[in-house]
Structure formats: structure tokens, C-alpha cells
Design an enzyme around this catalytic site. Structure first.
Site, short mmCIF file in Angstrom:
data_model
loop_
_atom_site.label_atom_id
_atom_site.label_comp_id
_atom_site.label_asym_id
_atom_site.label_seq_id
_atom_site.Cartn_x
_atom_site.Cartn_y
_atom_site.Cartn_z
N HIS A 280 0.85 -1.19 0.00
CA HIS A 280 0.00 0.00 0.00
C HIS A 280 0.88 1.23 0.00
O HIS A 280 1.95 1.22 0.62
CB HIS A 280 -0.90 0.02 1.23
CG HIS A 280 -2.03 0.97 1.10
ND1 HIS A 280 -1.91 2.31 1.40
CD2 HIS A 280 -3.29 0.78 0.66
CE1 HIS A 280 -3.06 2.89 1.15
NE2 HIS A 280 -3.92 2.01 0.70
N ASP A 337 -8.09 -5.11 -0.04
CA ASP A 337 -8.64 -5.94 -1.10
C ASP A 337 -8.26 -7.41 -1.00
O ASP A 337 -8.74 -8.22 -1.77
CB ASP A 337 -8.17 -5.41 -2.47
CG ASP A 337 -8.83 -4.09 -2.80
OD1 ASP A 337 -10.00 -3.95 -2.42
OD2 ASP A 337 -8.19 -3.23 -3.40
#
Ligand code: ACO
Length: 401
Positions: A280, A337
Site C-alpha cells: 500500500h 482488497d
């Protein structure tokens, strides 16, 4: 430092920060994110507490208007949204023009943009009252577009929701109701979707949100700005990762479930493969949303009595990554996700609809950020560049080239 203020002193300062890794684009009161510590808060409330205690519409109100709603505010907000949950019948003709193979993200981006044509008054929003009208309109109509996009793909008739239901219950019924059958709500699915939508509702200045703000900064309407945000979300490095994760897990399963082989591929710099759902831009620690979703995936599958080998593969990959120098050194942890697709799959949602479900969750965040940007009267977004092309050249006619 607010560099934009330096212009008047220096006659122009340009910073170069590819990918905006260290550039703030705005001041915001909406979402707090500490990527080192793994903290996410909406308007000061921790994501853990909201996912546990609030419902999606309360969170939407909180994000957009800054406070949790009172009972009266909540009822009015929901009633105003319901009153706007009819979509012009002609939108069905646009939907019909898409081939069945069209990706639902492309369809939903187009339909959202098309709403501008059917609601021209939503474009010029000069007062908070105008903004409110546009906000409840899109919160009412977007779930209908999502359900229609899904049903068209499934070959099911298009219809409207049930005004007696809660926002999330209504979404499920609109999507899954079969003709001539009574739809029975499943509380496990309602709670799971509610939680997923809350966890996706905002995430400060990510790619799609920055897109919404920058398009909106030209005073394009809300629906056009949202449509641009949906397109930005589609990419596999952003929201499209939830589809890519499930496809990756499926591929690993088909290939015999050898997670080590895929870990090696992800670390091989000559191989373009990346472990989808890992890493991320901001979190350099566990994504707090991933922790909640992993637990929810276990619970939902358990409650529904589903044994999914994909979940075991996902957990296996996570364990290996946590003990692997490459991932540890680069602080690559599962993101939001990584586990969400497993829940969507258990709910009966097809893989190519996953990112649409993400958009449904992110909608209040995009709206809140757009509204904040307009209320703060932010200037049009217009980055500079550092030009590295040719300097001055003289024109050469075509015969002499
Ligand atoms: N698998 C393998 N290696 C990775 C991964 C991954 N998933 N993610 C990052 N890396 C490596 C990079 O190769 C790079 O290595 P290097 O330093 O040896 O060159 C290092 O980690 C840093 O990665 P960057 O790409 O520079 O980090 P950036 O912040 O630009 O990208 C991103 C973040 C796009 C999320 C990236 O981690 C990625 O592609 N992840 C997979 C896709 C994904 O899950 N996206 C969803 C993000 S969450 C969301 O948008 C909702």
C-alpha cells in the site's frame, strides 16, 4: 509548508514528486490515516468502532456532514435518498446498448456520467442546499445502477428497490431478487455487506478520490466527477485489485496450490507478477481494514457453512509473506482488497462486480471530499511539470525531413 503561497514571493516554485508520494493536495477534516501505525479514522472515529457499531448510511452521513446523525437526521436522510431512488427509464436504453461482455466498471462509469444528462440541475451547485439535492440523488440512484448493471449481466429483469427496507438490505434485494420469487433477507449477508461498505467508505487522497476532487475543482458536476473517480478506481493497482486478487488465488489453486512458487514470482524483478492485495502506498504496517475483513471472511464463510479452499490459500500466502525478508523489508502487508473478494464470492457476487461493490462503498467518501473541496472554495487543480523535452527548434518542411 503551503508552497502555493511561495509563488508571490519567488515568482514560481515547482516541486517534482512523481506519484505525489510526499505531496499534500489539500487540507481535509474527513479521514485521518497513519500508515506507520496502521490507524484509520473517519471524522475522528476509529474504523474498528464504526465497523462494529455503525451502519453504512450513518457512516455516509458522518463522512459527508461531519457528525453522526441524530435519529431524526438519520430518518430524514434515508427518506430523502429513497425519494430519489428512481432512475429515468431511458437510462435502461443506454444499458441495453452495452454488450453483455462489457466490464461492469465501464458500464457503471458511463451510466453515472449519463445521469448528468437526465439531471441537468445537478451540475450547477452554488449553495449547500443544491449540493444536498445532488448528494441524496446520487445516493439514491447509484445502487439502482449497480443492481441494473448486475442484473443485465445475469439476464434478470430490471426493477426498482423496496422502499420499506434499509439501504443495504435494499441493495441486496435489488441485486438478487428472482422473478416470481419472494426475496428472503439473510442477516449474515446484510451485516457482511454493511461492514464491507463501511470499510471502503473513505481513504483520504487516494487515486480515485484525488480524481474526484481534481475533476470537481473545475466545477464539473458531482456525477461527472464521480464517474471519473469510478474510472480511476477500476485499475488493478487501485480498486481493481479485489478482482485481481481473486483471479490470482484461483490461478494458484488451479496450478496445484503451490503458494511458494507465486511468492518467488512476486519477488523476481524480471517477472511482472505482483502479489495482488499486498502493499500500500501509505500503510507500512497492517492495513487495519484488512484485519477486520479477514475476521469477517472467517465468520461469514463459517456462518454460511461454506468451505472455500481459496481462503486457505490466502491465509497461506499471508503467513509466508509475514515471514519473508522481501515482504518484511518493504513493509508489504495485506491491504483491504486481499480478503474482501472472498466475502463477495461467498455472497454470490461475480468477480467482475467486486470493484463495483467497492465503488458503492466509496461513494460517500468521494461525495464528502467533493463537497469539502467545493465548500472550501478550493482553486482548480492544475499541477505543473518539469519539462525535459527539446529546447527551441526551427520548423523543417515535410519535403526536407
Ligand atoms: N508484490 C511484490 N512486490 C511488491 C508489491 C507486491 N504486491 N507491492 C510493492 N512491491 C515492491 C515493489 O516492487 C518495490 O520493490 P523495490 O523497492 O525492490 O523496487 C517496493 O515493493 C515498493 O513498491 P512500489 O510499487 O514503489 O510502491 P507504491 O507505493 O508505488 O505502490 C501499490 C503501492 C500500487 C499498492 C503496490 O504495492 C502494488 O502494486 N500492490 C499490488 C496491487 C494492489 O493490491 N493494489 C491495491 C492497493 S489498495 C487500494 O487501492 C484500495
Amino acid at each position: 509548508i503551503d508552497i502555493s503561497k511561495l509563488r508571490s514571493v519567488t515568482g514560481g516554485v515547482t516541486t517534482l514528486d512523481a506519484g505525489y508520494k510526499n505531496t499534500g493536495s489539500c487540507e481535509s477534516e474527513i479521514t485521518f490515516l497513519d500508515g506507520e501505525k496502521g490507524i484509520l479514522r473517519y471524522r475522528g472515529y476509529s474504523i474498528e468502532e464504526l465497523a462494529d457499531k455503525a451502519d453504512f448510511l450513518e457512516v455516509a452521513f458522518l463522512l459527508i456532514f461531519g457528525e453522526l446523525p441524530t435519529k431524526e437526521q438519520s430518518e430524514k436522510f434515508h427518506a430523502d435518498i429513497k425519494a430519489q431512488s428512481i432512475v429515468d427509464e431511458d437510462v435502461k436504453k443506454i444499458l441495453d446498448a452495452f454488450p453483455k461482455s462489457a466490464h461492469p466498471m465501464g458500464v457503471i462509469a458511463s451510466l453515472t456520467s449519463a445521469l448528468t444528462a437526465f439531471n441537468p440541475s445537478s451540475v450547477n451547485v452554488d449553495s449547500e442546499e443544491d449540493m444536498y439535492k445532488s448528494v441524496v440523488k446520487i445516493l439514491g440512484k447509484f445502487p439502482v445502477l449497480v443492481a441494473w448493471t448486475f442484473r443485465k449481466k445475469e439476464g434478470l429483469p430490471l426493477d426498482y428497490g423496496d422502499k420499506n427496507l434499509g439501504y443495504v438490505e435494499n441493495i441486496l434485494k435489488m441485486m438478487f431478487r428472482q422473478p416470481n420469487e419472494e426475496y428472503v433477507q439473510n442477516k449474515i449477508l446484510v451485516d457482511a455487506l454493511d461492514k464491507l461498505l463501511i470499510l471502503h467508505a473513505d481513504h483520504e487522497q487516494n487515486c480515485s478520490t484525488s480524481t474526484v476532487r481534481i475533476v470537481g475543482s473545475s466545477h464539473a458536476g458531482l456525477f461527472a466527477s464521480l464517474s471519473a473517480g469510478i474510472s480511476a478506481l477500476w485499475g488493478p493497482l487501485h480498486g481493481g485489485a479485489n478482482q485481481a486478487v481473486l483471479e490470482m488465488l484461483e490461478a494458484i489453486k488451479l496450478d496445484g496450490g503451490d503458494t511458494k512458487k507465486y511468492m518467488a514470482k512476486a519477488k523476481d524483478k524480471a517477472d511482472p507478477f505482483r502479489l495482488m492485495g499486498f502493499g500500500h502506498r501509505v500503510y507500512k504496517n497492517f492495513d487495519p481494514r484488512a484485519k477486520i475483513i479477514k475476521k469477517a471472511a472467517d465468520e461469514v464463510l463459517g456462518d454460511l457453512g461454506i468451505e472455500d479452499p481459496i481462503l486457505d490459500i490466502a491465509k497461506g500466502l499471508e503467513q509466508e509473506a509475514l515471514n519473508d525478508d522481501y515482504f518484511v523489508k518493504r513493509k508489504l502487508y495485506p491491504n483491504v482488497d486481499f480478503y474482501s473478494g472472498i466475502i463477495y464470492r461467498a455472497m454470490g457476487i461475480p468477480t467482475d462486480m467486486f470493484t463495483v461493490m467497492f465503488a458503492l462503498g466509496r461513494l460517500p467518501g468521494w461525495i464528502a471530499q467533493w463537497r469539502e473541496m467545493r465548500l472550501r472554495k478550493e482553486p482548480i487543480g492544475r499541477p505543473r511539470q518539469v519539462y525535459i523535452g527539446e529546447t527551441h527548434r526551427s520548423f523543417v518542411s515535410i519535403d526536407e525531413r
